[in-house]
Design a protein around this motif. Sequence first.
Motif, PDB file in Angstrom:
ATOM      1  N   ASP A  33      16.473  49.095  79.133  1.00 23.08           N
ATOM      2  CA  ASP A  33      16.326  48.726  77.725  1.00 23.08           C
ATOM      3  C   ASP A  33      16.167  49.976  76.864  1.00 23.08           C
ATOM      4  N   PRO A  34      17.139  50.294  75.988  1.00 24.63           N
ATOM      5  CA  PRO A  34      17.025  51.500  75.151  1.00 24.63           C
ATOM      6  C   PRO A  34      15.892  51.438  74.141  1.00 24.63           C
ATOM      7  N   TYR A  35      15.377  50.246  73.857  1.00 24.54           N
ATOM      8  CA  TYR A  35      14.261  50.142  72.913  1.00 24.54           C
ATOM      9  C   TYR A  35      13.038  50.893  73.423  1.00 24.54           C
ATOM     10  N   TYR A  36      12.822  50.880  74.719  1.00 24.65           N
ATOM     11  CA  TYR A  36      11.654  51.539  75.285  1.00 24.65           C
ATOM     12  C   TYR A  36      11.822  53.049  75.384  1.00 24.65           C
ATOM     13  N   ARG A  37      12.967  53.567  74.974  1.00 25.85           N
ATOM     14  CA  ARG A  37      13.166  55.024  74.929  1.00 25.85           C
ATOM     15  C   ARG A  37      12.886  55.592  73.552  1.00 25.85           C
ATOM     16  N   THR A  38      12.571  54.725  72.603  1.00 25.83           N
ATOM     17  CA  THR A  38      12.108  55.189  71.304  1.00 25.83           C
ATOM     18  C   THR A  38      10.601  55.415  71.364  1.00 25.83           C
ATOM     19  N   LEU A  39      10.083  56.105  70.374  1.00 29.77           N
ATOM     20  CA  LEU A  39       8.656  56.436  70.388  1.00 29.77           C
ATOM     21  C   LEU A  39       7.796  55.183  70.298  1.00 29.77           C
ATOM     22  N   MET A  40       8.074  54.327  69.325  1.00 30.97           N
ATOM     23  CA  MET A  40       7.288  53.103  69.170  1.00 30.97           C
ATOM     24  C   MET A  40       7.532  52.141  70.318  1.00 30.97           C
ATOM     25  N   GLN A  88      26.880  59.083  63.059  1.00 25.83           N
ATOM     26  CA  GLN A  88      26.114  60.110  62.387  1.00 25.83           C
ATOM     27  C   GLN A  88      25.258  60.864  63.392  1.00 25.83           C
ATOM     28  N   LEU A  89      25.329  62.184  63.375  1.00 20.49           N
ATOM     29  CA  LEU A  89      24.458  62.984  64.210  1.00 20.49           C
ATOM     30  C   LEU A  89      23.053  62.969  63.631  1.00 20.49           C
ATOM     31  N   GLN A  90      22.126  63.335  64.454  1.00 18.03           N
ATOM     32  CA  GLN A  90      20.738  63.397  64.005  1.00 18.03           C
ATOM     33  C   GLN A  90      20.619  64.392  62.865  1.00 18.03           C
ATOM     34  N   HIS A  91      19.731  64.108  61.907  1.00 15.48           N
ATOM     35  CA  HIS A  91      19.531  65.027  60.802  1.00 15.48           C
ATOM     36  C   HIS A  91      19.118  66.391  61.326  1.00 15.48           C
ATOM     37  N   ARG A  92      19.308  67.392  60.502  1.00 16.56           N
ATOM     38  CA  ARG A  92      19.039  68.751  60.958  1.00 16.56           C
ATOM     39  C   ARG A  92      17.620  68.844  61.507  1.00 16.56           C
ATOM     40  N   LEU A 124      17.279  66.384  69.837  1.00 15.96           N
ATOM     41  CA  LEU A 124      18.600  66.091  70.391  1.00 15.96           C
ATOM     42  C   LEU A 124      18.832  64.598  70.595  1.00 15.96           C
ATOM     43  N   TYR A 125      17.920  63.769  70.124  1.00 13.21           N
ATOM     44  CA  TYR A 125      18.061  62.326  70.316  1.00 13.21           C
ATOM     45  C   TYR A 125      19.283  61.808  69.565  1.00 13.21           C
ATOM     46  N   THR A 126      20.083  61.011  70.227  1.00 10.33           N
ATOM     47  CA  THR A 126      21.291  60.434  69.649  1.00 10.33           C
ATOM     48  C   THR A 126      21.004  59.008  69.219  1.00 10.33           C
ATOM     49  N   GLU A 127      21.026  58.778  67.927  1.00 12.49           N
ATOM     50  CA  GLU A 127      20.769  57.441  67.426  1.00 12.49           C
ATOM     51  C   GLU A 127      21.948  56.528  67.701  1.00 12.49           C
ATOM     52  N   LYS A 128      21.672  55.241  67.755  1.00  5.33           N
ATOM     53  CA  LYS A 128      22.719  54.274  68.044  1.00  5.33           C
ATOM     54  C   LYS A 128      23.696  54.181  66.887  1.00  5.33           C
ATOM     55  N   VAL A 129      24.964  54.145  67.226  1.00  5.61           N
ATOM     56  CA  VAL A 129      26.020  54.110  66.216  1.00  5.61           C
ATOM     57  C   VAL A 129      26.099  52.720  65.607  1.00  5.61           C
ATOM     58  N   LYS A 130      26.165  52.664  64.284  1.00  2.00           N
ATOM     59  CA  LYS A 130      26.332  51.397  63.584  1.00  2.00           C
ATOM     60  C   LYS A 130      27.804  51.247  63.216  1.00  2.00           C
ATOM     61  N   ILE A 188      13.701  62.189  81.171  1.00  2.00           N
ATOM     62  CA  ILE A 188      13.971  62.937  79.945  1.00  2.00           C
ATOM     63  C   ILE A 188      14.739  64.212  80.247  1.00  2.00           C
ATOM     64  N   GLN A 189      14.385  64.888  81.338  1.00  5.15           N
ATOM     65  CA  GLN A 189      15.089  66.117  81.694  1.00  5.15           C
ATOM     66  C   GLN A 189      16.555  65.860  82.013  1.00  5.15           C
ATOM     67  N   GLN A 190      16.852  64.742  82.613  1.00  4.55           N
ATOM     68  CA  GLN A 190      18.222  64.448  83.011  1.00  4.55           C
ATOM     69  C   GLN A 190      19.027  63.769  81.904  1.00  4.55           C
ATOM     70  N   HIS A 191      18.353  63.050  81.003  1.00  2.00           N
ATOM     71  CA  HIS A 191      19.057  62.332  79.934  1.00  2.00           C
ATOM     72  C   HIS A 191      18.320  62.550  78.616  1.00  2.00           C
ATOM     73  N   SER A 192      18.235  63.789  78.180  1.00  2.56           N
ATOM     74  CA  SER A 192      17.450  64.108  76.989  1.00  2.56           C
ATOM     75  C   SER A 192      17.927  63.392  75.727  1.00  2.56           C
ATOM     76  N   PRO A 193      19.243  63.314  75.426  1.00  4.56           N
ATOM     77  CA  PRO A 193      19.667  62.641  74.183  1.00  4.56           C
ATOM     78  C   PRO A 193      19.346  61.151  74.136  1.00  4.56           C
ATOM     79  N   ALA A 194      18.949  60.553  75.253  1.00  3.21           N
ATOM     80  CA  ALA A 194      18.663  59.120  75.269  1.00  3.21           C
ATOM     81  C   ALA A 194      17.246  58.797  74.835  1.00  3.21           C
ATOM     82  N   PHE A 195      16.378  59.803  74.685  1.00  2.00           N
ATOM     83  CA  PHE A 195      14.965  59.572  74.400  1.00  2.00           C
ATOM     84  C   PHE A 195      14.614  60.133  73.028  1.00  2.00           C
ATOM     85  N   GLN A 196      13.933  59.323  72.248  1.00  2.00           N
ATOM     86  CA  GLN A 196      13.520  59.759  70.918  1.00  2.00           C
ATOM     87  C   GLN A 196      12.307  60.672  70.973  1.00  2.00           C
ATOM     88  N   PHE A 197      11.484  60.547  71.993  1.00  2.00           N
ATOM     89  CA  PHE A 197      10.285  61.374  72.099  1.00  2.00           C
ATOM     90  C   PHE A 197      10.548  62.550  73.041  1.00  2.00           C
TER      91      PHE A 197
END
Length: 667
Positions: free
Chosen positions: A322-329, A607-611, A453-459, A376-385
């Motif tokens: 579940d990608p929801y659990y890879r976000t901070l909240m 959209q890429l993550q903001h600077r 480096l977190y990649t947000e979900k594309v809308k 996180i080390q293996q899939h860093s862009p998948a985690f927001q934290f």
Amino acid sequence: MLSLGSAGAKSSKPSFVSYVTPEEIKLEKEPPKKEIHPNLLPGEVVFCSANPILKYTQDDLSQRGVFGTLFCTNFRITFIIDEASQEETAKNFKNKLYGENDIPLMCVDHIYGDMQRKWETILFDSPGDWTQEMKRTKAKCRLVTENENFELSQRLPKYFVIPTALEDLFSYQGKGLPIWCWSHHSGCALFKASFLPVTQEDGDFQKHLEIMINAVAHNYLYSVKTEDLSESLPTIQDIQQAYNKFKQFFLIDNSTDFWLLDVKWFSSLESSGWLDFIRQCLQKAVEVVECLEKDNTNVLLTEGEGTDLCCVISSLAQIMLDPYYRTLMGFQSLVQKEWVAGCHAFMDRCNHLHQKDKEFQSPVFLLFLECVWQLIQQHSPAFQFSETYLTVLSDSVHVPIFSTFLFNSAYHMESFMKAESPTAQSGSLSCPTVWDWSVQYDSKAQNFFLNPLYTEKVKLERTVCKPHKPKHQRQLSLPSSAFKTPPKKGFFKDETESLKKMLRVKRISRWMGSPDSPTAASQEFYESWQQRPLDYHGLLLPCLDGPALRLWMQRYLRWIPEVHILGGGSVAVMTKLMELLGQVQDLKRVLEQRDTSHAAKLDHRPQLQHRPISFGSSGRMSSSFPFTYSRNRSFRPIIPTGLLQSLMLTDNLANQEDEVVQDVSLV
């Protein structure tokens, strides 16, 4: 008034005339020092203080140090330097509760604070929180409120979810109930349960077990796979023993001890068994994921109380699925659901009360954080934290003012929080949750919790035609239909697929794979997943090969100056990656401006993550940033005399180097 006597005439003997008392001279020449006081929290009281206190530096055989005042409060022991250093005041990442010279009073005793804060994390302490999670995952279960006053069991949460077909809740005081954890988009679900009382007869035990499994099967119309984690994973005593061996290699008093341990450091870490336990937990979570994702099978995890390794495996499986659990909240809500509301015994496992009997002490929650760090080390862009967030979270377990990690169960917490305290002004005690990070860090420091480096979900654009999907299917990188392996190739014994046939066969399946090495089916599952396009918002699986599992260096090496790399380490890599990311964003913006035909689609393109935030120049930071900064001092490595002499022997130097290499194994 001061006078020099003979009007400046030459004299063989100097003379001095004073018209003020010595006390007045002292007051005029030496103004009174400003009193030093610690920044106290609401309710924090200073018990005693001592001055002057000399704090020695960490350098080997050094007599240097700094002077200050030592305070003892009802929250901590703090040392305040007489003159604050510029390095301390210039830090961007500072803990407002604990500094470099603070010691938690938890190391001596326990304390309860009276503070009220707000949080945004779902705490799963109300029926509405559970209803919201069931709606999000499309779960077909029922919410249990009969334990609201803990009449059913004191070892169960106030509210929890079970299969709809299960009716008898009061059998065995709530033992053995299949508690719902998470539902897959295909309809199957993940459950966990404690063992039934051993005093029951075999017939009653088997009957209740069949009722429990049939309830899960009736509810989801899928077969059920069960796993006794106490048989396939290490015990809590084994985990504690391995961690005790592991942490000894980071408790270094001086440079001499460091160089003595450095010769066989990696091989010693491997021999502790801690990294192997991390590998076993990740492997078991992959097996659970395969059952839910590939086999469309319900999974029921069981162990003694169902609050230790069940929490580890169920949490890891949900993070992978579940990608929801890879976000901070989302991650914080997962910890609340599986660990806090799931009644993990934090007080006993962390030994907060420093009981001499350490039978129940075990770093189970830290083992879970270690596994998450590997992901996180293996899939860093998948985690927001970030890993810094995990490091801070592992430290906060031992901060005694947060209710999150202070109690053994919901009943334990509520009984203490409702009890009136003789030291409180009025009413019951109130402790903040650890998720209110503003108690410890300001907003600038909390920026380090986010992964740049977190990649947000594309809308996607609404006009884009989407492929037909089942109504309840979430976006996953590995659809269930992608795998149609022949029977008898999974991790389990052959189990019937038909609900009718499964209910007729009165047995429970078991895991077939060894916890020490992945089975052929597990490897096939992983390789098939690797062949698909990578989706950071879909299924994630860890690589379990030896070199893929690494050491959490930020957590364990941050206080060892000898291993700090000035301008190097992960900080330098992250700084370069953020610079490249900024350049890619700038180029993308220029191309979009030139292509006027795509102007209308700018809001719908990925959209890429903001600077990301800038760490500044990586050359001035150490590899343990942001916990330690570059020091304005240089030191020479102190190598023991015996080791230095052996390294200087030129006759047999080549053979000695080969011997050293043979004793070192990669982590």
